[in-house]
Design a protein around this motif. Structure first.
Motif, PDB file in Angstrom:
ATOM      1  N   VAL A 125       6.732  -2.145  -0.262  1.00  0.00           N
ATOM      2  CA  VAL A 125       5.925  -2.865  -1.249  1.00  0.00           C
ATOM      3  C   VAL A 125       4.452  -2.495  -1.088  1.00  0.00           C
ATOM      4  CG1 VAL A 125       5.134  -5.151  -1.950  1.00  0.00           C
ATOM      5  CG2 VAL A 125       7.555  -4.765  -1.505  1.00  0.00           C
ATOM      6  N   ALA A 175       3.103   0.241   0.291  1.00  0.00           N
ATOM      7  CA  ALA A 175       2.795   1.632  -0.025  1.00  0.00           C
ATOM      8  C   ALA A 175       3.275   2.028  -1.411  1.00  0.00           C
ATOM      9  CB  ALA A 175       3.426   2.550   1.023  1.00  0.00           C
ATOM     10  N   VAL A 176       3.946   1.093  -2.113  1.00  0.00           N
ATOM     11  CA  VAL A 176       4.558   1.363  -3.409  1.00  0.00           C
ATOM     12  C   VAL A 176       5.469   2.584  -3.315  1.00  0.00           C
ATOM     13  CG1 VAL A 176       4.170   1.429  -5.897  1.00  0.00           C
ATOM     14  CG2 VAL A 176       2.422   0.499  -4.426  1.00  0.00           C
ATOM     15  N   LEU A 177       6.447   2.473  -2.445  1.00  0.00           N
ATOM     16  CA  LEU A 177       7.429   3.535  -2.256  1.00  0.00           C
ATOM     17  C   LEU A 177       8.819   2.919  -2.279  1.00  0.00           C
ATOM     18  CD1 LEU A 177       5.888   5.595   0.686  1.00  0.00           C
ATOM     19  CD2 LEU A 177       6.167   6.339  -1.685  1.00  0.00           C
ATOM     20  N   ASN A 178       9.780   3.727  -2.678  1.00  0.00           N
ATOM     21  CA  ASN A 178      11.160   3.277  -2.663  1.00  0.00           C
ATOM     22  C   ASN A 178      11.571   2.911  -1.231  1.00  0.00           C
ATOM     23  OD1 ASN A 178      14.164   3.870  -2.298  1.00  0.00           O
ATOM     24  ND2 ASN A 178      13.950   3.784  -4.506  1.00  0.00           N
ATOM     25  N   PRO A 179      12.226   1.752  -1.048  1.00  0.00           N
ATOM     26  CA  PRO A 179      12.604   1.332   0.311  1.00  0.00           C
ATOM     27  C   PRO A 179      13.454   2.375   1.051  1.00  0.00           C
ATOM     28  CG  PRO A 179      12.987  -0.447  -1.250  1.00  0.00           C
ATOM     29  CD  PRO A 179      12.573   0.732  -2.059  1.00  0.00           C
TER      30      PRO A 179
END
Lengths: 299, 142
Positions: B50, B52-56
């Motif tokens: 969340v 880093a705004v990256l896919n988990p």
């Protein structure tokens, strides 16, 4: 278990003579974030409007969570949250009133969640929807789509027109609230860069067809491999020492080159000498999009 | 965490380097640079995704690889921690060199935008909120 949240087979949408969607096969697994990427006019919005029941397919099969969408009732539709290009919120309603209005339709509505996200976005609860900025209207639409806690969230070009910070907040909220083992997201964009950081897979849609589907591991790598079999017993002097060639491995009668940049020049120079085989491997997602769409990924 | 400035991470999809590799290198640098010390708890996968705004799954993959490489350890149900011996800390001179390289890039881009060195400095001060004592404040929302 590998259930599909979305499955279309041979999906077709005709507008008169024009084929907006041309036998599209789309599969979105439960628990994944899927990006639908393609140039404008490729059929993204048409496909999405069919998936959310705003438009009827001309032909083909659509299933959500294994159930046929055709003839389905509100129970299936309630599993889908949708944020479209046009935000359908009554403009005279205040933000808080829009929440209360929709809340009545959804037994699973999570008001705490709605208020929490509205707070993250700093949405003014007393303001009328019609007076919100475009960015705020999109944010409100996301709040309203997430509050019923739908197992499937469908976003059509959600961050178009948002500034970078609002876009970041939006995607971050989607990741925090709509992504999980039992939650799936389908998100369209004409801009690959915008979706690639948050998705598991990307489908590239061109002329209403699925041109390619790639996983996140294949994204953005500039490294390529070139397979070449020279006709001469020895490779021409110096040809394997060019800048950009990071590795050379024998492979049968030929060579497998690992290339880090300068790919075009290297390919051109290899093409000038006699070879039995010459091919470029590992097209990146970006290459595929350019290749299939013939457009600029950042257009 | 807690005292870690929120801008320690910067992942850029346009750079041509795969996102997971950027994240992996930056986490390694943060460990080598002592942002995270041996035994420190790292953010949970979801939390970092969340932030880093990256896919988990991208974050989970990086954690798996860093664990294989011996930088971190995962205790199921408890969390992810920097390993007791995550390899050598970056020396003062290595850190100086890396700072010079990053600073050079920043100043060049500032100049290319037609901005002055003074603009660059005042941006940094504004962005970091550096106080008179020269220390960085806690998490600042980007």
């Amino acid at each position: 278990m590998d259930q599909l949240a979305i499955e279309t087979r041979g999906l077709v949408k005709r507008y008169g003579e024009a084929l907006a969607v041309d036998h599209l096969d789309l599969q979105v697994r439960c628990g994944e974030v899927f990006g639908l990427v393609g140039p404008n006019g490729a059929g993204k919005t048409t496909t999405i409007r069919i998936l959310v029941g705003l438009s009827e397919p001309s032909a083909g099969d659509v299933r959500l969570f294994g159930q046929p969408l055709a003839g389905s009732g509100p129970a299936l539709r309630a599993k889908v949250g949708y944020v479209g290009e046009e935000q359908a919120v009554y403009p005279y309603m205040r933000v808080s009133e829009a929440m209360d209005f929709l809340r009545a339709f959804y037994p699973r509505w999570d008001q705490d969640l709605a208020l929490r996200i509205a707070d993250v976005f700093r949405l003014p609860l007393r303001q009328r929807a019609g007076e919100l900025s475009k960015g705020m209207r999109v944010q409100l639409a996301l709040v309203l789509a997430l509050a019923p806690r739908p197992p499937l969230l469908i976003l059509d070009e959600p961050t178009a027109g948002l500034d970078p910070i609002a876009r970041r907040d939006f995607l971050s909220t989607v990741l925090g609230e709509a992504v999980g083992p039992d939650q799936s997201v389908l998100m369209s964009s004409h801009n690959l860069t915008e979706v690639e950081r948050v998705v598991d897979r990307v489908g590239i849609i061109v002329h209403g067809r699925m041109a390619a589907v790639r996983t996140v591991d294949e994204f953005g790598s500039s490294q390529k491999r070139i397979r070449v079999v020279f006709q001469a017993d020895q490779p021409p002097a110096g040809i394997l020492d060019q800048p950009g060639i990071a590795g050379v491995a024998r492979e049968g009668r030929g060579y497998l080159l690992t290339v880090d940049g300068n790919v075009e020049d290297i390919m051109a120079s290899l093409a000038r000498v006699p070879t039995f085989a010459l091919e470029l491997l590992d097209m990146s997602l970006e290459d595929s999009l350019l290749h299939y769409a013939g457009g600029d990924r950042r257009a | 965490m807690g005292t870690t400035p929120s801008f320690w991470l910067h992942v850029n999809p346009s750079s041509g380097v795969p996102l997971y590799l950027q994240l992996k290198e930056q986490l390694k640098r943060a460990i080598g640079g002592g942002v995270f010390r041996p035994g420190d708890r790292l953010p949970a996968v979801r939390e970092l995704a969340v932030e880093a705004v990256l896919n988990p799954n991208t974050v989970a993959r990086v954690y798996r690889e860093l664990e294989t490489d011996g930088y971190i350890t995962t205790q199921r149900g408890i969390g992810t921690f920097v390993a007791a011996d995550p390899g050598p800390r970056l020396s003062e001179s290595e850190r100086e060199r890396a700072l010079a390289a990053a600073g050079g890039r920043f100043l060049a881009e500032t100049a290319q935008l037609g901005l002055s060195a003074g603009d660059a400095v005042s941006y940094l001060v504004r962005r970091c909120g550096v106080g008179a004592h020269g220390s960085l404040p806690g998490p600042a929302k980007e």
